[in-house]
Design an enzyme around this catalytic site. Structure first.
Site, PDB file in Angstrom:
ATOM      1  N   SER A 138      -5.303   4.043   2.049  1.00 56.12           N
ATOM      2  CA  SER A 138      -6.533   4.830   1.827  1.00 56.12           C
ATOM      3  C   SER A 138      -7.715   4.066   2.398  1.00 56.12           C
ATOM      4  O   SER A 138      -7.691   2.826   2.483  1.00 56.12           O
ATOM      5  CB  SER A 138      -6.755   5.033   0.328  1.00 56.12           C
ATOM      6  OG  SER A 138      -8.032   5.594   0.084  1.00 56.12           O
ATOM      7  N   TYR A 151      -7.971   1.093  -8.251  1.00 51.74           N
ATOM      8  CA  TYR A 151      -7.407   1.986  -7.219  1.00 51.74           C
ATOM      9  C   TYR A 151      -7.625   1.378  -5.834  1.00 51.74           C
ATOM     10  O   TYR A 151      -6.694   1.308  -5.019  1.00 51.74           O
ATOM     11  CB  TYR A 151      -8.028   3.384  -7.305  1.00 51.74           C
ATOM     12  CG  TYR A 151      -7.476   4.303  -6.226  1.00 51.74           C
ATOM     13  CD1 TYR A 151      -6.146   4.724  -6.269  1.00 51.74           C
ATOM     14  CD2 TYR A 151      -8.267   4.708  -5.153  1.00 51.74           C
ATOM     15  CE1 TYR A 151      -5.622   5.538  -5.258  1.00 51.74           C
ATOM     16  CE2 TYR A 151      -7.749   5.523  -4.149  1.00 51.74           C
ATOM     17  CZ  TYR A 151      -6.427   5.927  -4.210  1.00 51.74           C
ATOM     18  OH  TYR A 151      -5.905   6.719  -3.209  1.00 51.74           O
TER      19      TYR A 151
HETATM   20  P1  NDP Z   1      -1.510  14.720  -5.115  1.00 49.85           P
HETATM   21  O1  NDP Z   1      -1.913  14.431  -6.514  1.00 49.85           O
HETATM   22  O2  NDP Z   1      -1.667  16.110  -4.613  1.00 49.85           O
HETATM   23  O3  NDP Z   1      -0.012  14.239  -4.869  1.00 49.85           O
HETATM   24  C1  NDP Z   1       0.458  13.016  -5.402  1.00 49.85           C
HETATM   25  C2  NDP Z   1       1.969  12.995  -5.345  1.00 49.85           C
HETATM   26  O4  NDP Z   1       2.415  11.722  -5.866  1.00 49.85           O
HETATM   27  C3  NDP Z   1       2.609  14.081  -6.162  1.00 49.85           C
HETATM   28  O5  NDP Z   1       3.666  14.667  -5.432  1.00 49.85           O
HETATM   29  C4  NDP Z   1       3.147  13.341  -7.377  1.00 49.85           C
HETATM   30  O6  NDP Z   1       4.352  13.975  -7.805  1.00 49.85           O
HETATM   31  C5  NDP Z   1       3.451  11.968  -6.788  1.00 49.85           C
HETATM   32  N1  NDP Z   1       3.513  10.924  -7.805  1.00 49.85           N
HETATM   33  C6  NDP Z   1       2.512  10.436  -8.574  1.00 49.85           C
HETATM   34  N2  NDP Z   1       2.992   9.520  -9.425  1.00 49.85           N
HETATM   35  C7  NDP Z   1       4.329   9.418  -9.190  1.00 49.85           C
HETATM   36  C8  NDP Z   1       5.375   8.648  -9.736  1.00 49.85           C
HETATM   37  N3  NDP Z   1       5.178   7.770 -10.741  1.00 49.85           N
HETATM   38  N4  NDP Z   1       6.629   8.804  -9.237  1.00 49.85           N
HETATM   39  C9  NDP Z   1       6.854   9.677  -8.252  1.00 49.85           C
HETATM   40  N5  NDP Z   1       5.921  10.443  -7.683  1.00 49.85           N
HETATM   41  C10 NDP Z   1       4.664  10.311  -8.156  1.00 49.85           C
HETATM   42  O7  NDP Z   1      -2.396  13.716  -4.228  1.00 49.85           O
HETATM   43  P2  NDP Z   1      -2.402  13.391  -2.636  1.00 49.85           P
HETATM   44  O8  NDP Z   1      -1.446  14.208  -1.898  1.00 49.85           O
HETATM   45  O9  NDP Z   1      -3.823  13.386  -2.236  1.00 49.85           O
HETATM   46  O10 NDP Z   1      -1.923  11.875  -2.693  1.00 49.85           O
HETATM   47  C11 NDP Z   1      -0.848  11.361  -1.938  1.00 49.85           C
HETATM   48  C12 NDP Z   1      -1.155   9.931  -1.581  1.00 49.85           C
HETATM   49  O11 NDP Z   1      -2.323   9.890  -0.760  1.00 49.85           O
HETATM   50  C13 NDP Z   1      -1.469   9.017  -2.757  1.00 49.85           C
HETATM   51  O12 NDP Z   1      -0.854   7.767  -2.520  1.00 49.85           O
HETATM   52  C14 NDP Z   1      -2.993   8.886  -2.716  1.00 49.85           C
HETATM   53  O13 NDP Z   1      -3.416   7.685  -3.283  1.00 49.85           O
HETATM   54  C15 NDP Z   1      -3.214   8.915  -1.238  1.00 49.85           C
HETATM   55  N6  NDP Z   1      -4.553   9.282  -0.762  1.00 49.85           N
HETATM   56  C16 NDP Z   1      -5.170  10.426  -1.174  1.00 49.85           C
HETATM   57  C17 NDP Z   1      -6.418  10.756  -0.674  1.00 49.85           C
HETATM   58  C18 NDP Z   1      -7.169  11.951  -1.136  1.00 49.85           C
HETATM   59  O14 NDP Z   1      -8.411  11.969  -1.002  1.00 49.85           O
HETATM   60  N7  NDP Z   1      -6.509  12.980  -1.650  1.00 49.85           N
HETATM   61  C19 NDP Z   1      -7.060   9.919   0.343  1.00 49.85           C
HETATM   62  C20 NDP Z   1      -6.321   8.746   0.701  1.00 49.85           C
HETATM   63  C21 NDP Z   1      -5.109   8.459   0.176  1.00 49.85           C
HETATM   64  P3  NDP Z   1       4.801  14.199  -9.339  1.00 49.85           P
HETATM   65  O15 NDP Z   1       3.558  14.368 -10.135  1.00 49.85           O
HETATM   66  O16 NDP Z   1       5.673  15.417  -9.285  1.00 49.85           O
HETATM   67  O17 NDP Z   1       5.565  12.960  -9.650  1.00 49.85           O
HETATM   68  C1  8X3 Z   2      -8.615   8.525  -1.911  1.00 51.14           C
HETATM   69  C2  8X3 Z   2      -9.880   8.394  -1.160  1.00 51.14           C
HETATM   70  O1  8X3 Z   2     -12.303   7.619  -1.312  1.00 51.14           O
HETATM   71  O2  8X3 Z   2     -11.454   9.063  -3.093  1.00 51.14           O
HETATM   72  O3  8X3 Z   2      -7.776   7.451  -1.623  1.00 51.14           O
HETATM   73  O4  8X3 Z   2     -10.776   6.778  -2.964  1.00 51.14           O
HETATM   74  S1  8X3 Z   2     -11.146   7.919  -2.194  1.00 51.14           S
END
Ligand code: NDP
Ligand code: 8X3
Length: 252
Positions: A138, A151
């Protein structure tokens, strides 16, 4: 066709990435905790490609250690691991934060990602040239912000771990990428705020944020580059997002 394993495929980036690889006919191992969502994906994507769903919590370290051994023959030769499962919890200053939330972020984003990688390394090394580990970091791992504390720290780990893997995997042909997105519209903010729809709507309103499909396209591009190329690091933001001046706290 090659096989990709995607963690956190039940939502956001992971689900969009599963759809992207499915359109290209890859075999898929899709994981996440929510069985209903996995069932829906299985029904949606099975007409396009072979799909195996696994209800797997990446913080269940025993289950993670066994994941490679548990794969049936048709799905065991995984050549692309997308370490996407992750979350942020809370936006409070460190001094007001809940350490249970801190621990869950560390267990998921740091330990879960590291242990998934360790579990799949023998498989990926056996595939050799062209195999890839794509870690979802991220911008939070590069740039601090108030309330980002743990985070941000977990995502800084993802970057350094990715570089360390590059060193250790030298000569194996296995590629490693830290893909670091900025603000993206998914369930991320709902999870972070405990389901606050108003906070979700307010954050993304008028900002034209990254969409999960944008990240899916990027992951697919990285995974299908010629095998002699490695994207070490890729930071991607919406145009609407940039930096502000430092905050100066002045004595009154
Ligand atoms: P979502 O919340 O839409 O998706 C997160 C996914 O992670 C879900 O499928 C969830 O599945 C899974 N997950 C969470 N905890 C667990 C666990 N303990 N075991 C297995 N699966 C898990 O968020 P995003 O798609 O945005 O996030 C995906 C990744 O991208 C993350 O690593 C996030 O930190 C990163 N990210 C997100 C950004 C944003 O602004 N959205 C920007 C930069 C990075 P389930 O709940 O079914 O287990
Ligand atoms: C998610 C992006 O800027 O909300 O990783 O932390 S931010």
């Amino acid at each position: 066709m090659p096989i990709a394993l995607i963690t956190g495929a039940t939502s956001g980036f992971g689900r969009a990435t599963a759809r992207k690889f499915a359109e290209a006919g890859w075999s898929l191992v899709l994981t996440g905790r929510r069985q209903e969502r996995l069932d829906e994906l299985q029904a949606e994507l099975s007409p396009l490609c072979p799909v195996l769903t696994l209800a797997l919590d990446v913080t269940d370290f025993d289950a993670v250690a066994n994941v490679a051994n548990s794969l049936p023959d048709d799905f065991k030769n995984v050549s692309v691991l997308v370490n996407n499962a992750g979350l942020a919890l809370g936006t409070d200053a460190a001094q007001r934060s809940d350490t249970t939330q801190w621990q869950q972020m560390i267990d998921t984003n740091v330990s879960g990602l590291a242990r998934m990688t360790h579990a799949l390394l023998p498989t990926l090394i056996a595939q050799g040239k062209g195999a890839s580990i794509i870690n979802i970091g991220s911008i939070a791992g590069h740039w601090p912000y108030p309330g980002g504390n743990v985070y941000c720290g977990t995502k800084a780990f993802v970057e350094q771990f990715s570089y360390g893997l590059r060193c250790d995997l030298s000569g194996t042909g296995v590629r490693v990428t830290n893909l670091a997105p900025g603000m993206a519209e998914s369930e991320f903010t709902l999870v972070r705020t405990g389901g606050n729809q108003e906070a979700h709507d307010k954050l993304y309103a008028g900002a034209e944020p990254i969409q999960p499909d944008d990240i899916a396209d990027t992951v697919f591009w990285i995974a299908t580059l010629p095998a002699h190329l490695n994207v070490n690091q890729l930071e991607i933001m919406p145009v609407s997002q940039s930096w502000s001046p430092f905050t100066i706290h002045r004595q009154s």
